[in-house]
Design an enzyme around this catalytic site. Structure first.
Site, PDB file in Angstrom:
ATOM      1  N   THR A   1       0.715  -1.322   0.055  1.00  0.00           N
ATOM      2  CA  THR A   1      -0.020  -0.055   0.083  1.00  0.00           C
ATOM      3  C   THR A   1       0.874   1.314   0.116  1.00  0.00           C
ATOM      4  O   THR A   1       0.409   2.519  -0.295  1.00  0.00           O
ATOM      5  CB  THR A   1      -0.787  -0.071   1.038  1.00  0.00           C
ATOM      6  N   LYS A   2       2.178   1.184   0.356  1.00  0.00           N
ATOM      7  CA  LYS A   2       2.955   2.337   0.353  1.00  0.00           C
ATOM      8  C   LYS A   2       3.114   3.100  -0.734  1.00  0.00           C
ATOM      9  O   LYS A   2       3.908   3.932  -0.847  1.00  0.00           O
ATOM     10  CB  LYS A   2       4.247   1.949   0.997  1.00  0.00           C
ATOM     11  N   ASP A   3       3.353   2.183  -1.882  1.00  0.00           N
ATOM     12  CA  ASP A   3       3.372   2.662  -3.403  1.00  0.00           C
ATOM     13  C   ASP A   3       2.567   3.900  -3.557  1.00  0.00           C
ATOM     14  O   ASP A   3       2.921   5.084  -4.130  1.00  0.00           O
ATOM     15  CB  ASP A   3       2.987   1.948  -4.364  1.00  0.00           C
TER      16      ASP A   3
ATOM     17  N   THR B   1       7.567   1.387   2.868  1.00  0.00           N
ATOM     18  CA  THR B   1       7.804   2.706   2.365  1.00  0.00           C
ATOM     19  C   THR B   1       8.942   2.970   1.463  1.00  0.00           C
ATOM     20  O   THR B   1       8.932   3.427   0.477  1.00  0.00           O
ATOM     21  CB  THR B   1       7.426   3.734   3.407  1.00  0.00           C
TER      22      THR B   1
END
Length: 350
Positions: free
Chosen positions: A47-49, A79
């Protein structure tokens, strides 16, 4: 050559629009319908994209980030990978201060993506000069032309999910979501997603409950309940990217209804069990998220009408030296839990 080729210009165009997948076997004894938001479908497998691309492009738009600059960040691994990936495509140098709690797999991935990595001791206070927070700050001060992303205290962390993850879930559930379950580390994912979803639920008169998953050894749950920082809550734990020993301003505690804590051991076993039952090879925090669901179900949180979305933040490949390594599990004393999954038997043919 035809101009209607179905291609992407680069991997960054693949970020977002991740699938919502119904969970079946693992939820068969729980009331309600359960759906995983599978963030491993992002090109950087987490999800850090979303925040890496959003924050960097906002910095470019504001003129803060210029060609030839260096991007610096603190990270538990995901991240950092996302920032390194974006930096490659956009032509920036990347320096990452990483917690020693991060798996060797993650650290090797960061180096492979061209980042300079500083591994900092995990079990020190946030203001200790050796902590990854302080190391990143020092590097930012020393390196001319550097930009410090500072995800823990960056409002853009929340905005990225308000603009992407929240709208995606609302559309995918046709506004019928009743519960959002998400791990809270920096807090950007749960806060931004919850802000959007709660605005929509209020607008359309539906009920939505947002529940954050915290770790034993973290201060977040007690801070949410008392608004007091209690350092006595802090002690070492193994889950990466979940919980904190400080209060991130990237967490909007007002949009979270409650927190529930999960243990290292049960979260590890639950991650392995998700792979065995649903065919999803998920990360440690995904196991933590669903462990929270199991505990909530025992409390009677869900009914047959519940439509529950659980954010699975990353891919299991980042934990091969940890929760998916039988020896590591044994070394942690994680071999005799009721949630244990029998180790695969391997037979060598000679």
């Amino acid at each position: 050559m035809k101009e209607d080729l179905q291609v992407y210009n680069n991997v960054l165009e693949l970020i977002g629009d991740t699938p919502l997948v119904k969970l079946n076997r693992i939820t068969q004894d729980i009331d309600g319908e359960f759906f995983a938001k599978v963030e491993a479908f992002n090109p950087g497998h987490s999800t850090k994209d979303r925040i890496a691309l959003y924050i960097i492009e906002e910095a470019e738009r504001k003129g803060i980030l210029k060609p030839g600059d260096t991007i610096i960040e603190t990270t538990s691994g995901n991240t950092g990978f996302s920032i390194a990936m974006v930096s490659i495509i956009k032509g920036y140098d990347c320096i990452l201060a990483v917690s020693s709690k991060s798996s060797l797999d993650k650290i090797d991935m960061l180096k492979t993506m061209g980042a300079k990595v500083y591994v900092c001791p995990a079990n020190v206070s946030a203001d200790d000069p050796r902590s990854y927070y302080q190391v990143a700050k020092r590097l930012h001060e020393e390196i001319k032309g550097s930009v410090y992303i500072n995800q823990y205290f960056n409002e853009l962390n929340i905005d990225a999910h308000y603009k992407t993850t929240g709208p995606e879930i609302w559309k995918q559930t046709e506004g019928k979501i009743t519960h959002l379950i998400a791990c809270s580390g920096t807090g950007g994912t749960i806060s931004g997603t919850a802000r959007f979803l709660k605005e929509q639920s209020q607008r359309f008169g539906t009920d939505l409950k947002v529940i954050g998953i915290d770790a034993y050894g973290s201060v977040l749950k007690k801070y949410h309940e008392t608004r007091e920082f209690d350092e006595n809550e802090i002690y070492p734990y193994r889950i990466e990217g979940l919980g904190k020993n400080l209060i991130p301003t990237a967490t909007d505690f007002d949009v979270i209804d409650r927190f529930i804590k999960v243990s290292d051991e049960e979260s590890a076993h639950t991650a392995r069990y998700i792979a065995k039952t649903e065919g999803m090879f998920v990360g440690y925090t995904s196991g933590a998220a669903f462990q929270g669901v199991k505990q909530l179900a025992k409390e009677g949180e869900f009914t047959k009408d519940s439509k529950v979305v659980i954010i699975f933040p990353d891919h299991g490949s980042r934990y091969m030296s940890k929760i998916y390594n039988d020896q590591w599990m044994l070394d942690q004393g994680f071999s005799d839990s009721e949630n244990n999954v029998d180790a695969e038997k391997i037979e060598f043919i000679k």
